[in-house]
Design a protein around this motif. Structure first.
Motif, mmCIF file in Angstrom:
data_model
loop_
_atom_site.group_PDB
_atom_site.id
_atom_site.type_symbol
_atom_site.label_atom_id
_atom_site.label_comp_id
_atom_site.label_asym_id
_atom_site.label_seq_id
_atom_site.Cartn_x
_atom_site.Cartn_y
_atom_site.Cartn_z
ATOM 1 N N GLU A 29 -6.375 -11.686 -11.801
ATOM 2 C CA GLU A 29 -7.087 -10.499 -11.347
ATOM 3 C C GLU A 29 -6.203 -9.773 -10.343
ATOM 4 O OE1 GLU A 29 -11.730 -11.772 -12.039
ATOM 5 O OE2 GLU A 29 -10.947 -11.769 -9.985
ATOM 6 N N ILE A 30 -6.389 -8.468 -10.252
ATOM 7 C CA ILE A 30 -5.434 -7.608 -9.548
ATOM 8 C C ILE A 30 -5.950 -7.162 -8.186
ATOM 9 C CG2 ILE A 30 -4.288 -5.352 -9.624
ATOM 10 C CD1 ILE A 30 -4.106 -5.700 -12.673
ATOM 11 N N VAL A 31 -5.089 -7.299 -7.180
ATOM 12 C CA VAL A 31 -5.331 -6.746 -5.849
ATOM 13 C C VAL A 31 -4.386 -5.557 -5.677
ATOM 14 C CG1 VAL A 31 -5.286 -7.171 -3.364
ATOM 15 C CG2 VAL A 31 -5.946 -9.014 -4.937
ATOM 16 N N SER A 32 -4.912 -4.394 -5.405
ATOM 17 C CA SER A 32 -4.071 -3.209 -5.231
ATOM 18 C C SER A 32 -3.255 -3.325 -3.958
ATOM 19 C CB SER A 32 -4.922 -1.947 -5.178
ATOM 20 O OG SER A 32 -4.131 -0.825 -4.808
ATOM 21 N N GLY A 33 -1.952 -3.089 -4.082
ATOM 22 C CA GLY A 33 -1.051 -3.083 -2.940
ATOM 23 C C GLY A 33 -0.617 -1.678 -2.601
ATOM 24 N N ASP A 34 -1.550 -0.737 -2.700
ATOM 25 C CA ASP A 34 -1.266 0.670 -2.437
ATOM 26 C C ASP A 34 -2.126 1.142 -1.283
ATOM 27 O OD1 ASP A 34 -1.841 3.690 -2.792
ATOM 28 O OD2 ASP A 34 -0.120 3.357 -4.107
ATOM 29 N N SER A 35 -1.529 1.781 -0.319
ATOM 30 C CA SER A 35 -2.242 2.151 0.903
ATOM 31 C C SER A 35 -3.259 3.262 0.689
ATOM 32 C CB SER A 35 -1.238 2.599 1.974
ATOM 33 O OG SER A 35 -0.539 3.761 1.553
ATOM 34 N N HIS A 59 -10.187 -5.297 -10.523
ATOM 35 C CA HIS A 59 -9.313 -4.819 -9.462
ATOM 36 C C HIS A 59 -10.018 -4.923 -8.111
ATOM 37 C CE1 HIS A 59 -7.048 -3.148 -12.807
ATOM 38 N NE2 HIS A 59 -6.139 -2.659 -11.989
ATOM 39 N N TYR A 60 -9.276 -5.286 -7.089
ATOM 40 C CA TYR A 60 -9.781 -5.341 -5.725
ATOM 41 C C TYR A 60 -9.036 -4.309 -4.874
ATOM 42 C CZ TYR A 60 -11.637 -9.927 -7.124
ATOM 43 O OH TYR A 60 -12.293 -10.948 -7.764
ATOM 44 N N LEU A 61 -9.694 -3.840 -3.829
ATOM 45 C CA LEU A 61 -9.138 -2.861 -2.891
ATOM 46 C C LEU A 61 -8.816 -1.525 -3.576
ATOM 47 C CD1 LEU A 61 -9.028 -5.443 -1.186
ATOM 48 C CD2 LEU A 61 -6.903 -4.602 -0.187
ATOM 49 N N ASP A 78 -6.416 -8.169 5.977
ATOM 50 C CA ASP A 78 -7.651 -8.950 6.068
ATOM 51 C C ASP A 78 -8.440 -8.889 4.759
ATOM 52 O OD1 ASP A 78 -7.039 -9.602 8.667
ATOM 53 O OD2 ASP A 78 -8.384 -8.108 9.564
ATOM 54 N N GLN A 79 -8.595 -7.688 4.202
ATOM 55 C CA GLN A 79 -9.367 -7.526 2.977
ATOM 56 C C GLN A 79 -8.652 -8.139 1.769
ATOM 57 O OE1 GLN A 79 -10.349 -3.350 2.597
ATOM 58 N NE2 GLN A 79 -11.319 -3.281 4.613
ATOM 59 N N ALA A 80 -7.332 -7.999 1.742
ATOM 60 C CA ALA A 80 -6.568 -8.567 0.627
ATOM 61 C C ALA A 80 -6.626 -10.094 0.647
ATOM 62 C CB ALA A 80 -5.124 -8.091 0.679
ATOM 63 N N ASN A 85 -8.638 -15.059 -1.828
ATOM 64 C CA ASN A 85 -9.449 -16.277 -1.761
ATOM 65 C C ASN A 85 -10.524 -16.272 -2.841
ATOM 66 O OD1 ASN A 85 -8.021 -17.216 0.447
ATOM 67 N ND2 ASN A 85 -9.464 -16.386 1.952
ATOM 68 N N GLU A 86 -11.144 -15.119 -3.038
ATOM 69 C CA GLU A 86 -12.190 -15.002 -4.062
ATOM 70 C C GLU A 86 -11.631 -15.237 -5.461
ATOM 71 O OE1 GLU A 86 -15.124 -11.538 -5.884
ATOM 72 O OE2 GLU A 86 -14.582 -11.459 -3.760
ATOM 73 N N ILE A 87 -10.478 -14.655 -5.730
ATOM 74 C CA ILE A 87 -9.847 -14.833 -7.044
ATOM 75 C C ILE A 87 -9.474 -16.297 -7.272
ATOM 76 C CG2 ILE A 87 -7.819 -14.242 -8.435
ATOM 77 C CD1 ILE A 87 -7.802 -11.523 -6.939
ATOM 78 N N SER A 88 -8.907 -16.915 -6.265
ATOM 79 C CA SER A 88 -8.483 -18.312 -6.377
ATOM 80 C C SER A 88 -9.659 -19.250 -6.601
ATOM 81 C CB SER A 88 -7.706 -18.725 -5.130
ATOM 82 O OG SER A 88 -6.533 -17.951 -4.978
ATOM 83 N N GLN A 89 -10.790 -18.943 -5.964
ATOM 84 C CA GLN A 89 -11.979 -19.770 -6.128
ATOM 85 C C GLN A 89 -12.503 -19.733 -7.563
ATOM 86 O OE1 GLN A 89 -14.680 -18.391 -3.108
ATOM 87 N NE2 GLN A 89 -13.521 -19.324 -1.426
ATOM 88 N N LYS A 90 -12.150 -18.689 -8.290
ATOM 89 C CA LYS A 90 -12.537 -18.583 -9.701
ATOM 90 C C LYS A 90 -11.487 -19.206 -10.621
ATOM 91 C CE LYS A 90 -13.295 -14.053 -9.383
ATOM 92 N NZ LYS A 90 -13.700 -12.667 -9.751
#
Length: 306
Positions: A29-35, A59-61, A78-80, A85-90
């Motif tokens: 699952e994807i976490v956005s690394g864009d400000s 997608h997150y963030l 903090d949010q990322a 953590n949420e993705i890893s728990q799945k």
């Protein structure tokens, strides 16, 4: 240490498209690394994943903040971390995808970000008051006197980063530039970088700008222009400020579009410079190498099995 796959590269190189393909194959699952993709009111100028793309892979963030919210790299980290953590728990693989080098670096490594301790609030407020009274240029000059190396890497208009650097210096008694060198990995990460021929990237950037205009970029830029204040970080984003002279009757629309293409090309160059100098990236060419996806998957599998 938790594993994080990261995809970086200049604007318009195709990070989102490739990341979605990889995510499906890697159970990621994807976490956005864009400000800027965190802001829900703007989508065209920030080139965020479309609703259809977001349906394919979570997608997150993305669309998690309002342009009227105060938002910093500390908030992003903090949010990322919470998303990872949420993705890893799945039992899925977290995949960080984006082009904001400093945000990516701050998340992957334990950088000094000027955490918001209560005893620090007075220091931050002091410099905020100085900015309000004297402006961004004089604030930056203060940083230049205290830490020339840090000032060299922070643009004068970026008051948010200047404020953070001055606050950290005063709180710790150490130069901000020296603290940025004291980096420890937060995760076991693999960084895949996408790059190609410069002229081809520039052609894709020009094409993207034209598509953005067709999709309603001017309306979005007008919204940002009408809502602008010195505190809104979105005003620092390429694709909006370039149109302000048009709204003020100082330049034609064609001149502003041309300026946006030029600014976007310069931004792509700065992105590549940051990734090459600040992060350990393994580079691939998604535009000219027909086997790029397979090579990346092989590299990722080797890393996952280490």
């Amino acid at each position: 240490m938790r594993k994080i796959l990261t995809i970086v590269g200049p604007t318009a190189i195709g990070k989102t498209k490739l990341a979605i393909k990889l995510a499906k194959k890697l159970n990621a699952e994807i976490v956005s690394g864009d400000s800027m993709q965190v802001y829900r009111e703007v989508a065209i100028g920030t080139a965020k994943a479309t609703p259809e793309e977001q349906k394919q892979v979570k997608h997150y963030l993305v669309d998690s903040q309002s342009v009227f919210d105060s938002y910093s790299v500390k908030d992003f980290v903090d949010q990322a971390q919470a998303a990872i953590n949420e993705i890893s728990q799945k039992n899925k693989l977290p995949m960080l995808v984006g082009g904001t080098g400093f945000y990516v670096n701050a998340l992957l490594n334990q950088m000094q970000l000027g955490e918001r301790h209560e005893e620090n609030s007075g220091v931050a407020q002091k410099w905020q008051d100085y900015l309000t009274s004297n402006g961004a240029e004089k604030l930056w000059q203060c940083l230049k006197k205290k830490d020339p190396e840090a000032a060299q890497k922070i643009p004068v208009p970026n008051s948010r980063r200047t404020l953070r650097a001055l606050t950290v210096i005063e709180r710790t008694g150490k130069k901000f530039s020296e603290q940025q060198k004291e980096i420890k990995p937060r995760y076991d990460y693999l960084i895949i970088g996408l790059n190609s021929d410069r002229q081809e990237i520039y052609r894709r950037i020009n094409l993207r700008v034209e598509q953005m205009m067709q999709n309603g970029m001017l309306r979005e830029a007008k919204f940002v222009y009408d809502q602008r204040t010195d505190e809104h970080q979105i005003l620092q984003a390429i694709a909006y400020k370039e149109f302000f002279p048009y709204f003020e009757g100082q330049k034609t629309l064609d001149e502003c579009v041309t300026k946006l293409k030029t600014s976007s090309r310069h931004y792509a160059k700065r992105q590549l410079t940051y990734f090459r100098n600040k992060l350990p990236v393994t580079w691939f060419d998604p535009l000219n190498d027909l086997n790029c996806e397979e090579k990346i998957l092989q590299k990722v599998e080797e890393w996952l099995n280490e």
